[in-house]
Design an enzyme around this catalytic site. Structure first.
Site, short mmCIF file in Angstrom:
data_model
loop_
_atom_site.label_atom_id
_atom_site.label_comp_id
_atom_site.label_asym_id
_atom_site.label_seq_id
_atom_site.Cartn_x
_atom_site.Cartn_y
_atom_site.Cartn_z
CG ASP A 166 38.42 35.39 50.14
OD1 ASP A 166 38.06 36.07 49.17
OD2 ASP A 166 38.04 34.21 50.32
CD GLU A 233 36.28 32.77 44.76
OE1 GLU A 233 35.91 32.12 43.76
OE2 GLU A 233 37.34 32.52 45.39
#
Length: 578
Positions: A166, A233
């Site tokens: 991400d 994350e």
């Protein structure tokens, strides 16, 4: 003024016996347990310890490095390989895998909200067919990826290489400030632009490119290699179950080492070039401080509204500075020791202060003052506070009844969550007494809310933690794992990436431990190994390349250096025993 100051002092004395003093004793017990050479609290205080040494290592070349020199030369220098690698990175950046804080935590019931990751997974399968043919893929919590490259020797602990899928979302209001579209993957021959180029799709793609090259050579690992890629994350990893899955397969303390993003890739300090590996991370604390107060019509306001009182608290918080530390508990210590021992142009008095900092209080103070002058270095030697969110008031002609301040604090390795929280509580107490307010507190690890000061007609202040993470364990240095990791970094930079500059052997890259600037997904893996390295090879630290900001980019040489490092590091750890 004196009255509430006296009250604060008495209350603090009592509470410090139950919280602050206990926390302080915990820190002391840690110091004496793990640093038995500390001499005690004589005239020289806690700083009287043995002379420091930079944990420098020689270059580390595995036995096949020269055999595969043509492959390494291709990775670093071949234009065709470079262009093919650029195309892969462009495609990775062009897929928007932004992570949002307000997305549901239950993934199974909300699969449609995470479908963008399926597009990224399809791209990986199409672009890296050999990687997916030879490694076993496990989907964890639907969108987490764990790949296992099975080794032939089960007695060897697996190596774990990490990155995350991400990226940070784009602020729509800043689109006009981007030189190139944020998801264009624009490449100008030297730099590749776009969200995720530096944080950290370059690391993920670099892993797969390196493995593809190893597979072409018919490399079959003795030591199992695991690749773990979370998908949130940038939203604190609350949906990341990869570590639990891996522990379920191999058990606790089962990994040889973990490598993830972080550290300072390559930095110049005068004539000294340093690579700083993150061997520790600060703690993390989000907390809320709120005021509840009677409202009413704005035509007859109180002398101090809830917003006004919160303003006073903000001033108190920001004027009450955090203490600084320069001790061996923090890997930053070794970063500066390495600088002092190796730099040819460092100020001589600063050099002596660094080297004497653990046996001389004044020298220690001088070093802390030097580091603390710049905010980009000061964060490393103290707990920080960032006043990030404030909410209050609903209408221009109505007095605010509720105001809340959200603070983010990154906790120094010499402290813990309770010590950091105590600082904010002290500031809040001062304001409570100043404005005759009640004070309620929810202590970290406590049971419910405690009433420290009875509520008054003027209202009540409430302070409570929201999210907590203690400072990380520190990765050992000076052992074989450190020798291989740090030595391979030197080898890749000095023998491959910058061979002309370092060929005569007169100069070297200084590889040193350091402090991770943020909290990565490695926080989920503490139970699996003591050896966690937060480092991404390359030319620029990611923070200097606008990670999380406008015009994020990488100098593409950095990406090629990642591929070369992973290619070499996998082979290096494959050839040693545990």
């Amino acid at each position: 003024m004196k009255e509430y100051t006296d009250k604060v002092g008495k209350l603090n004395l009592f509470r410090n016996l139950s919280l602050g003093a206990i926390s302080f004793l915990l820190v002391l017990s840690f110091i004496f347990k793990y640093y038995p050479h500390v001499s005690g609290y004589g005239n020289e205080g806690v700083y009287a310890i043995m002379d420091p040494k930079c944990p420098s290592v020689p270059k580390y070349k595995h036995k096949n490095s020269d055999i595969y020199k043509n492959v390494l030369d291709k990775i670093i220098n071949d234009e065709t390989f470079r262009n093919q690698s650029v195309a892969k990175m462009q495609q990775a950046v062009q897929i928007d895998t932004s992570s949002y804080d307000d997305e549901p935590t239950n993934v199974s019931d909300n699969l449609d909200k995470f479908q963008r990751f399926n597009e990224f997974h399809d791209f990986l399968k199409a672009e890296f067919p050999n990687f997916h043919k030879h490694l076993k893929l496990h989907h964890v919590n639907h969108f987490g990826l764990v790949y296992i490259w099975e080794g032939s020797d089960e007695s060897l602990k697996p190596l774990l290489l990490m990155a995350h899928q991400d990226v940070v979302p784009i602020n729509e209001n800043t689109l006009g400030e981007w030189i190139h579209e944020p998801f264009s993957g624009y490449y100008d021959g030297k730099y590749l632009y776009g969200r995720g180029s530096g944080d950290c799709k370059n690391l993920l793609i670099g892993h797969m490119e390196a493995v593809e090259e190893l597979i072409k050579l018919d490399f079959k690992p003795r030591r199992t290699v695991i690749f773990s890629y979370g998908f949130d994350e940038e939203a604190s990893g609350i949906r990341n179950e990869n570590a639990k899955f891996i522990e379920g397969l191999y058990g606790p303390n089962s990994l040889y080492a973990v490598m993830d993003e972080g550290g300072v890739s390559l930095m110049d300090i005068g004539e000294t070039k340093m690579a700083v590996v993150g061997t520790g991370e600060k703690g993390y604390l989000d907390l809320s401080i709120s005021i509840q107060k009677k409202g009413g019509h704005s035509s007859i306001p109180q002398d101090h509204t809830a917003i006004g009182i919160m303003g006073s608290l903000i001033v108190q918080l920001e004027n009450h500075k955090m203490p600084t530390y320069f001790t061996e508990l923090n890997p930053t210590f070794y970063q500066y020791v390495c600088l002092a021992e190796n730099s040819v142009d460092i100020d001589e008095s600063l050099k002596q202060d660094i080297l004497r900092s653990q046996i001389d209080k004044k020298a220690n103070e001088n070093v802390r003052h030097f580091i603390n002058r710049d905010r980009y270095s000061s964060y490393a030697i103290k707990t920080t506070q960032a006043l990030d969110i404030i909410n209050g008031g609903v209408k221009a002609n109505a007095l605010p009844e509720f105001v809340e301040l959200i603070i983010n604090s990154r906790v120094a390795l010499e402290e813990n969550i309770e010590i950091a929280f105590e600082k904010f509580l002290q500031d809040t107490e001062i304001i409570a007494y100043r404005y005759d307010l009640g004070l309620e507190v929810e202590l970290p690890y406590g049971n419910g809310t405690q009433e420290l000061i009875e509520p008054t007609e003027n209202g009540v202040l409430t302070i409570k933690p929201i999210q907590m993470l203690e400072p990380s364990p520190i990765t050992p240095i000076g052992d074989k794992q450190w020798e291989i990791f740090a030595g391979t970094i030197r080898h890749v930079y000095e023998n491959l990436a910058y061979s002309d500059e370092y060929s005569n052997g007169e100069k070297q890259i200084i590889v040193t431990p350091g402090l991770g600037t943020g909290n990565t997904d490695t926080k989920l893996y503490w139970n699996l190994t003591d050896h966690i390295y937060r480092y991404r090879p390359g030319v620029l630290p990611s923070v200097n390349a606008n990670s999380h900001g406008i015009n994020e980019y990488i100098e593409f040489d950095s990406h090629l250096q990642i591929i070369a490092f992973i290619f070499e590091y996998i082979q290096a750890v494959d050839q040693v025993s545990d």
